[in-house]
Design a protein around this motif. Structure first.
Motif, PDB file in Angstrom:
ATOM      1  N   PHE A   1       5.174   3.105  -7.134  1.00  0.00           N
ATOM      2  CA  PHE A   1       4.216   3.573  -6.124  1.00  0.00           C
ATOM      3  C   PHE A   1       4.833   4.755  -5.383  1.00  0.00           C
ATOM      4  CE2 PHE A   1       1.771   3.666  -2.283  1.00  0.00           C
ATOM      5  CZ  PHE A   1       0.513   3.231  -2.657  1.00  0.00           C
TER       6      PHE A   1
ATOM      7  N   MET B   1       6.353   7.443  -0.725  1.00  0.00           N
ATOM      8  CA  MET B   1       7.016   6.163  -1.010  1.00  0.00           C
ATOM      9  C   MET B   1       8.054   6.324  -2.107  1.00  0.00           C
ATOM     10  SD  MET B   1       5.327   4.159   0.958  1.00  0.00           S
ATOM     11  CE  MET B   1       3.784   3.507   1.499  1.00  0.00           C
TER      12      MET B   1
ATOM     13  N   SER C   1       0.859   7.827  -0.814  1.00  0.00           N
ATOM     14  CA  SER C   1      -0.447   7.379  -0.367  1.00  0.00           C
ATOM     15  C   SER C   1      -1.195   8.550   0.276  1.00  0.00           C
ATOM     16  CB  SER C   1      -0.165   6.250   0.632  1.00  0.00           C
ATOM     17  OG  SER C   1      -1.201   5.983   1.476  1.00  0.00           O
ATOM     18  N   GLN C   2      -2.538   8.484   0.289  1.00  0.00           N
ATOM     19  CA  GLN C   2      -3.403   9.486   0.932  1.00  0.00           C
ATOM     20  C   GLN C   2      -3.155  10.904   0.383  1.00  0.00           C
ATOM     21  OE1 GLN C   2      -6.117   9.503   2.377  1.00  0.00           O
ATOM     22  NE2 GLN C   2      -6.279  11.487   3.298  1.00  0.00           N
TER      23      GLN C   2
ATOM     24  N   ALA D   1       4.114  -6.890  -3.171  1.00  0.00           N
ATOM     25  CA  ALA D   1       5.131  -5.852  -2.979  1.00  0.00           C
ATOM     26  C   ALA D   1       5.442  -5.750  -1.496  1.00  0.00           C
ATOM     27  CB  ALA D   1       4.616  -4.500  -3.492  1.00  0.00           C
TER      28      ALA D   1
ATOM     29  N   ALA E   1      -5.408  -3.169  -2.657  1.00  0.00           N
ATOM     30  CA  ALA E   1      -4.313  -3.489  -1.727  1.00  0.00           C
ATOM     31  C   ALA E   1      -4.945  -3.977  -0.432  1.00  0.00           C
ATOM     32  CB  ALA E   1      -3.461  -2.247  -1.475  1.00  0.00           C
TER      33      ALA E   1
ATOM     34  N   HIS F   1       6.454  -1.643 -11.134  1.00  0.00           N
ATOM     35  CA  HIS F   1       5.522  -1.214 -10.085  1.00  0.00           C
ATOM     36  C   HIS F   1       6.111   0.095  -9.568  1.00  0.00           C
ATOM     37  CE1 HIS F   1       4.314  -1.152  -5.757  1.00  0.00           C
ATOM     38  NE2 HIS F   1       3.190  -1.699  -6.186  1.00  0.00           N
TER      39      HIS F   1
ATOM     40  N   LYS G   1      -3.964  -4.808   2.339  1.00  0.00           N
ATOM     41  CA  LYS G   1      -3.476  -4.324   3.635  1.00  0.00           C
ATOM     42  C   LYS G   1      -4.477  -3.353   4.267  1.00  0.00           C
ATOM     43  CE  LYS G   1       0.409  -2.425   2.062  1.00  0.00           C
ATOM     44  NZ  LYS G   1       0.541  -2.434   0.591  1.00  0.00           N
TER      45      LYS G   1
ATOM     46  N   ASP H   1      -3.298  -6.675  -4.381  1.00  0.00           N
ATOM     47  CA  ASP H   1      -1.907  -6.491  -3.967  1.00  0.00           C
ATOM     48  C   ASP H   1      -1.769  -7.016  -2.550  1.00  0.00           C
ATOM     49  OD1 ASP H   1       0.810  -5.249  -3.825  1.00  0.00           O
ATOM     50  OD2 ASP H   1      -0.192  -4.040  -2.299  1.00  0.00           O
TER      51      ASP H   1
ATOM     52  N   TYR I   1      -7.353   0.389   7.422  1.00  0.00           N
ATOM     53  CA  TYR I   1      -6.315   0.558   8.456  1.00  0.00           C
ATOM     54  C   TYR I   1      -6.925   0.721   9.847  1.00  0.00           C
ATOM     55  CZ  TYR I   1      -3.757   1.184   4.166  1.00  0.00           C
ATOM     56  OH  TYR I   1      -3.243   0.985   2.911  1.00  0.00           O
TER      57      TYR I   1
ATOM     58  N   ARG J   1       9.917  -3.220  -8.612  1.00  0.00           N
ATOM     59  CA  ARG J   1       9.375  -2.024  -7.967  1.00  0.00           C
ATOM     60  C   ARG J   1      10.438  -0.941  -8.072  1.00  0.00           C
ATOM     61  NH1 ARG J   1       6.676  -1.254  -2.014  1.00  0.00           N
ATOM     62  NH2 ARG J   1       6.437   1.008  -2.138  1.00  0.00           N
TER      63      ARG J   1
ATOM     64  N   GLU K   1      -3.289   0.750  -7.916  1.00  0.00           N
ATOM     65  CA  GLU K   1      -3.329  -0.105  -6.731  1.00  0.00           C
ATOM     66  C   GLU K   1      -3.806   0.742  -5.550  1.00  0.00           C
ATOM     67  OE1 GLU K   1       0.148  -2.701  -6.330  1.00  0.00           O
ATOM     68  OE2 GLU K   1       0.548  -1.575  -4.501  1.00  0.00           O
ATOM     69  N   LEU K   2      -5.041   0.497  -5.122  1.00  0.00           N
ATOM     70  CA  LEU K   2      -5.644   1.351  -4.091  1.00  0.00           C
ATOM     71  C   LEU K   2      -6.111   0.536  -2.896  1.00  0.00           C
ATOM     72  CD1 LEU K   2      -7.980   3.458  -6.415  1.00  0.00           C
ATOM     73  CD2 LEU K   2      -5.749   4.144  -5.523  1.00  0.00           C
ATOM     74  N   GLY K   3      -5.952   1.112  -1.726  1.00  0.00           N
ATOM     75  CA  GLY K   3      -6.484   0.498  -0.517  1.00  0.00           C
ATOM     76  C   GLY K   3      -7.595   1.341   0.054  1.00  0.00           C
ATOM     77  N   ARG K   4      -7.196   2.382   0.778  1.00  0.00           N
ATOM     78  CA  ARG K   4      -8.189   3.146   1.554  1.00  0.00           C
ATOM     79  C   ARG K   4      -9.279   3.780   0.693  1.00  0.00           C
ATOM     80  NH1 ARG K   4      -5.033   6.282   5.005  1.00  0.00           N
ATOM     81  NH2 ARG K   4      -3.154   5.513   4.029  1.00  0.00           N
TER      82      ARG K   4
HETATM   83  C1  LIG Z   1       2.882  -0.673  -2.209  1.00  0.00           C
HETATM   84  C2  LIG Z   1       1.618  -0.152  -1.663  1.00  0.00           C
HETATM   85  N1  LIG Z   1       0.485  -0.367  -2.337  1.00  0.00           N
HETATM   86  C3  LIG Z   1      -0.705   0.094  -1.881  1.00  0.00           C
HETATM   87  C4  LIG Z   1      -0.799   0.806  -0.701  1.00  0.00           C
HETATM   88  C5  LIG Z   1      -2.139   1.248  -0.262  1.00  0.00           C
HETATM   89  O1  LIG Z   1      -2.219   2.617  -0.010  1.00  0.00           O
HETATM   90  P1  LIG Z   1      -3.632   3.305   0.206  1.00  0.00           P
HETATM   91  O2  LIG Z   1      -4.387   2.470   1.195  1.00  0.00           O
HETATM   92  O3  LIG Z   1      -3.341   4.650   0.724  1.00  0.00           O
HETATM   93  O4  LIG Z   1      -4.329   3.314  -1.103  1.00  0.00           O
HETATM   94  C6  LIG Z   1       0.369   1.069   0.024  1.00  0.00           C
HETATM   95  C7  LIG Z   1       0.301   1.832   1.278  1.00  0.00           C
HETATM   96  O5  LIG Z   1       1.179   1.953   2.042  1.00  0.00           O
HETATM   97  C8  LIG Z   1       1.608   0.563  -0.471  1.00  0.00           C
HETATM   98  O6  LIG Z   1       2.740   0.765   0.200  1.00  0.00           O
END
Ligand SMILES: Cc1ncc(COP(=O)(O)O)c(C=O)c1O
Length: 408
Positions: A203, A169, A206-207, A109, A65, A201, A67, A86, A388, A155, A284-287
């Motif tokens: 979700f 979420m 998170s965290q 998303a 992800a 999807h 973001k 993502d 972030y 979603r 789907e992972l970000g952090r």
């Molecule tokens: C739809 C979706 N995907 C992925 C993420 C990424 O989350 P994280 O960085 O905690 O893995 C988020 C976080 O808000 C999200 O809303």
């Protein structure tokens, strides 16, 4: 003294100075031309992604992800480590396009997608994770106008949430996704309209650090996906199981036991219901993928005393590291892992607060932590800054401007 969060593995000291991948941060700062500076480590990114992949069943693909950190060189590095990406806006679509990422590997998303964003994504061939029936109607109309078969997934807003997660979420009314009971009708409608049906999807949060909570959420997610697929009356091509794997930011936090999560998922994959037999699964992972690989470095500009308390005033602050200041989704402020980078091997000598250069009491990067004695000219390091940070902080606030970024 207030405790500091745990410093992630992989850092060392050279000549008493914090080193990342064998390079002293003083040299990195000199190379970058000064502070404030985010440094991200390729070696740590690679190690994290490889360990995750080794722990998960082979059938599960891993999506990043963006973001969490869309810095272009980092994204290029992630290209070789993950299967998909993502995105959450037209701006992020432009970023993945500029990075040359195949749109077939990208899903989008996020609530409030504007028509121009839908059009750009559909034209590019990105999968849309639809957040509402209204968005579905607009997407189908745009695709028809363009003469393109849109890749559409739903979603789902699940009735459950991810227990213990920092941000929930799912579970009740949410601006994200479509309530479970309305999903089957919309799925049938998308297929009848000739869309390329890309499944669900889901979700839920998170965290989260608890493997048990993640395992339970994945169990619920698979059961929900199977039930909804049955109600739609078609096998499910794809299912994004969400993510939510957290990282230890705060004192007492423990890393997610990914071996346990992977083993539980492998067991479920061995015993899937009929509707999910041929489904392609991803997370789907970000952090989790990038957070621990980044360090935020700032210089101490001033050391001052007020009512007997020591303040190390830096040239950085919450305008780059909002989360470390406790103002990005945390209820109780606790200290991120932090250190005096230029005295990394030295023992604790005093209690001090590391603050930023903004004239707000919110701008506190470490509150009453135990540190070696530092002075103007020293460097401080705030760890867990890979996710972030730069793009999730108000860099324009008070005219301070962005921090530098560097991938080593
Ligand atoms: C739809 C979706 N995907 C992925 C993420 C990424 O989350 P994280 O960085 O905690 O893995 C988020 C976080 O808000 C999200 O809303």
């Amino acid at each position: 003294m207030k405790p500091l969060g745990p410093i992630p593995p992989g850092f060392s000291a050279i000549d008493g100075v914090l080193a990342i991948d064998g390079r002293k941060v003083t040299d990195l700062v000199a190379e970058a031309g000064g502070t404030p500076l985010f440094v991200y480590s390729r070696a740590m990114l690679t190690a994290k992604a490889q360990a995750l992949r080794a722990a998960m069943p082979a059938r599960l693909t891993i999506h990043y992800a963006i973001k969490a950190n869309p810095y272009a060189p980092l994204l290029q590095h992630m290209l070789g480590l993950v299967d998909g990406f993502d995105i959450a806006s037209g701006g992020e679509l432009a970023i993945v396009q500029a990075a040359g990422i195949d749109p077939a590997r990208v899903s989008f998303a996020g609530p409030g997608k504007r028509d121009a964003e839908l059009e750009a994504a559909i034209a590019a061939g990105v999968t849309l994770n639809l957040e509402s029936e209204g968005e579905a109607t607009r997407a189908l109309a745009i695709a028809e106008r363009l003469g393109v078969t849109p890749r559409l997934a739903i979603r789902v807003n699940p009735e459950f949430d991810l227990k213990g997660s920092g941000m929930k979420m799912g579970g009740g009314a949410k601006p994200f996704g479509i309530d479970e009971d309305r999903v089957p009708a919309l799925g049938r409608r998308l297929m009848a309209a000739g869309a390329d049906w890309r499944g669900f999807h889901i979700f839920a949060g998170s965290q989260a650090l608890s493997a048990d909570a993640i395992i339970e959420t994945q169990r619920q997610t698979l059961a929900l996906a199977a039930r909804l697929a049955d109600e739609i009356g078609a096998a499910l091509p794809r299912c994004n199981l969400g993510g939510g794997f957290g990282i230890p930011y705060f004192p007492g936090d423990e890393p997610v036991d990914i071996a346990a999560v992977g083993a539980a998922l492998a067991e479920r994959f061995d015993d899937l219901p009929e509707a999910l037999q041929d489904t392609a699964f991803c997370i789907e992972l970000g952090r989790y993928l990038v957070g621990e690989s980044g360090v935020y470095l700032a210089s101490v500009v001033d050391r001052k005393l007020s009512h007997g308390e020591v303040y190390l005033v830096t040239d950085g602050g919450l305008h780059h590291q909002l989360a470390a200041s406790g103002n990005f989704g945390t209820v109780v402020r606790r200290n991120y892992p932090s250190a005096i980078a230029t005295r990394f091997a030295a023992r604790v000598e005093e209690e001090a607060s590391i603050v930023g250069c903004l004239c707000t009491p919110l701008d506190r990067l470490a509150d009453k932590g135990g540190f070696p004695r530092a002075d103007a000219g020293d460097l401080v390091a705030i760890f867990c800054a890979g996710a972030y940070g730069a793009t999730a902080s108000p860099a324009a606030f008070l005219g301070q401007g962005p921090a530098g970024e560097m991938l080593i």
